[in-house]
Design an enzyme around this catalytic site. Structure first.
Site, short mmCIF file in Angstrom:
data_model
loop_
_atom_site.label_atom_id
_atom_site.label_comp_id
_atom_site.label_asym_id
_atom_site.label_seq_id
_atom_site.Cartn_x
_atom_site.Cartn_y
_atom_site.Cartn_z
N GLY A 234 33.01 0.24 -84.72
CA GLY A 234 31.73 0.49 -85.36
C GLY A 234 31.43 -0.60 -86.38
O GLY A 234 32.13 -1.60 -86.47
N SER A 264 33.64 8.48 -89.58
CA SER A 264 32.96 8.14 -88.33
C SER A 264 32.69 6.65 -88.24
O SER A 264 32.19 6.03 -89.18
CB SER A 264 31.63 8.90 -88.24
OG SER A 264 30.87 8.44 -87.13
N CYS A 265 32.97 6.08 -87.05
CA CYS A 265 32.64 4.68 -86.81
C CYS A 265 31.13 4.48 -86.73
O CYS A 265 30.66 3.34 -86.71
CB CYS A 265 33.30 4.19 -85.52
SG CYS A 265 32.73 5.06 -84.03
N SER A 266 30.38 5.57 -86.69
CA SER A 266 28.92 5.48 -86.60
C SER A 266 28.23 5.59 -87.94
O SER A 266 27.01 5.47 -88.01
CB SER A 266 28.38 6.59 -85.68
OG SER A 266 28.84 6.42 -84.37
N SER A 267 28.96 5.86 -89.01
CA SER A 267 28.29 5.97 -90.30
C SER A 267 27.78 4.60 -90.75
O SER A 267 28.36 3.57 -90.41
CB SER A 267 29.22 6.57 -91.36
OG SER A 267 30.26 5.67 -91.67
#
Length: 485
Positions: A234, A264-267
């Site tokens: 991410g 989370s790698c999406s934050s």
């Protein structure tokens, strides 16, 4: 809450001890032999029985007391994240994934095309090796297990060492549900006392490998000789354009950035704000609990996060007060912050704040020209986070489309809290997952969210149909008119 040996029974403990005396190859071969035997039985199930098994696996983590127990154990043993957020993640991801799986065909005839004379039949891939990270030691293995079981496969989970206790307890709960529906327990197993050698051997012997977590494991999976699905790192950048709803954007960025202490790698790892609304956006982020560091404080934080040039695990998914203490940020505002902001203008190794941080630290960029901003974001993604995702807060459909057209990413989220939307949301059309492919840009085999469809082989029955032979003019007419014969 008391955790008694993760639910192991005496006979299971004896089997584990015996396996530990074997070589890695023998240990994994024994697991896979049991998995293959169970899968051979499971392959005979009809769609309803398969769906019952999937529902049972989902209930194993969704039930509130279990979701809570697993979250508490995960935080206790990994030291990562926040209990209440892991409870929410365990339940939300499971609910969304089961919604996606409910009613989906995965047994027998999937599709018929009478015009082409094709009938498609679903078949299992076999035994799935599911490598899972310490950041989500319950939600990720549960998510992969549900998808694998939907395709009538067996799954062997390979947790991180820190996540083993959580995985063990999860599997115990899954086994209890498999007992209820009369399915073989060996459909879902895990690698006890996981090591690099055992994980590598599991990758070699399984029929399919699915890896979420470190890029080292992803690369190892692709080198294993077994068909593999891996994900990219991410480092999500998010744009706040001049026409954005600033208050809404700030609230969503804060909610996403601070969820589970940014496991989370999406934050959001960086926010790119249009100059026309830059100060307003910073004020809105401050109102959400963000603290903007001075240059001196930024240097202190950089030293704490990259003490030897490498991101320290001491800052990963930790509460903001711990980061403040590590970096010597002793002002009352810093000690009470929900997350930290650092201003930056560079990208690359000399600017470590431009990379993925997995911490409650948000890098802030200012831009005046949209095209230049996209060029910088692409350079940032090429540095870290290639192919993964980007977000934009805007009222302009044209701006959103331009981001999707220009950037080499698999997902572009519009006006959403990034970590809640990238892996599927109840208010967007992406599949629920905790495993997000980033395409060839990241060296991945998929550029979409992992779903049950990736756990199916498909047989195509082809019948004779009337011939469809095109004329030359149909195919080359325009070409010859334009360029000659």
């Amino acid at each position: 809450m008391k955790y008694v040996d993760g639910g192991r029974r005496p006979r299971e403990r004896q089997a584990m001890a015996a396996l530990q005396e074997n070589t890695p190859a023998e240990t994994i071969a024994a697991l896979l032999a049991r998995a293959k035997a169970a899968q051979a039985v499971f392959e005979t199930y009809d769609q309803q029985r398969v769906d019952d098994v999937v529902c049972g696996a989902a209930w194993a983590i969704y039930r509130e007391d279990r979701a809570t127990e697993l979250a508490e154990l995960a935080v206790r043993d990994t030291g990562l994240g926040k209990v209440e957020d892991k409870i929410a993640k365990n339940r939300r991801k499971t609910l969304g994934t089961l919604r996606d799986l409910t009613g989906a065909k995965s047994v027998g005839v999937l599709r018929e095309d009478p015009v082409k004379g094709i009938v498609e039949y679903a078949k299992p891939v076999g035994v799935v090796a599911a490598v899972c990270p310490s950041t989500n030691p319950a939600a990720t293995p549960a998510n992969k297990t549900m998808m694998a079981l939907k395709g009538r496969n067996a799954v062997v989970l390979s947790p991180s060492p820190k996540g083993e206790s959580t995985c063990r307890l999860l599997v115990a709960h899954i086994h209890a549900e498999l007992d209820r529906v009369g399915a073989p327990r060996d459909l879902v197993q895990y690698v006890a006392s996981p090591t690099k050698e055992l994980t590598a051997e599991l990758m070699r012997q399984a029929d399919l490998v699915v890896v979420t977590g470190s890029q080292r494991n992803v690369r190892q999976a692709y080198r294993s000789g077994t068909p593999a699905i891996g994900v990219g790192a991410g480092n999500a950048p998010v744009i706040v354009d001049a026409d954005a709803d600033i208050a809404d954007a700030a609230e969503k960025i804060r909610r996403s950035k601070t969820f589970d202490h940014a496991t989370s790698c999406s934050s959001e790892n960086s926010v790119h704000i249009h100059a026309a609304v830059y100060e307003r956006a910073l004020d809105a982020l401050r109102a959400q609990g963000g603290y903007l560091l001075s240059e001196v404080e930024k240097d202190r934080l950089r030293g704490a996060m990259w003490p030897d040039g490498k991101l320290s695990s001491a800052v990963t998914a930790q509460p903001p007060e711990k980061l403040a203490a590590l970096a010597g940020l002793d002002s009352p505002e810093a000690r009470g912050a929900a997350f930290f902001m650092v201003e930056e203008d560079g990208v690359g190794p000399e600017h470590p704040f431009s990379g993925e941080k997995l911490s409650v630290v948000l890098t802030v960029y200012r831009f005046t020209d949209f095209d230049s901003a996209l060029e910088k974001i692409q350079r940032l993604l090429d540095f870290q986070g290639a192919g993964h995702s980007c977000g934009i807060h805007t009222r302009s459909e044209d701006r959103a489309r331009l981001v999707a057209e220009r950037l080499r990413v698999a997902r572009v989220l519009v006006n959403q809290a990034h970590c809640f939307g990238t892996g599927g949301g109840f208010d967007n059309g992406l599949d629920f997952t905790l495993t997000m492919g980033a395409g060839t840009w990241a060296g991945n085999s998929i550029s979409e969210n992992l779903s049950y469809r990736h756990f199916l082989n498909i047989t195509r029955l082809a019948r004779v149909i009337p011939e469809r032979i095109p004329g030359e003019d149909q195919l080359w007419g325009r070409y010859h008119e334009t360029y000659g014969r």
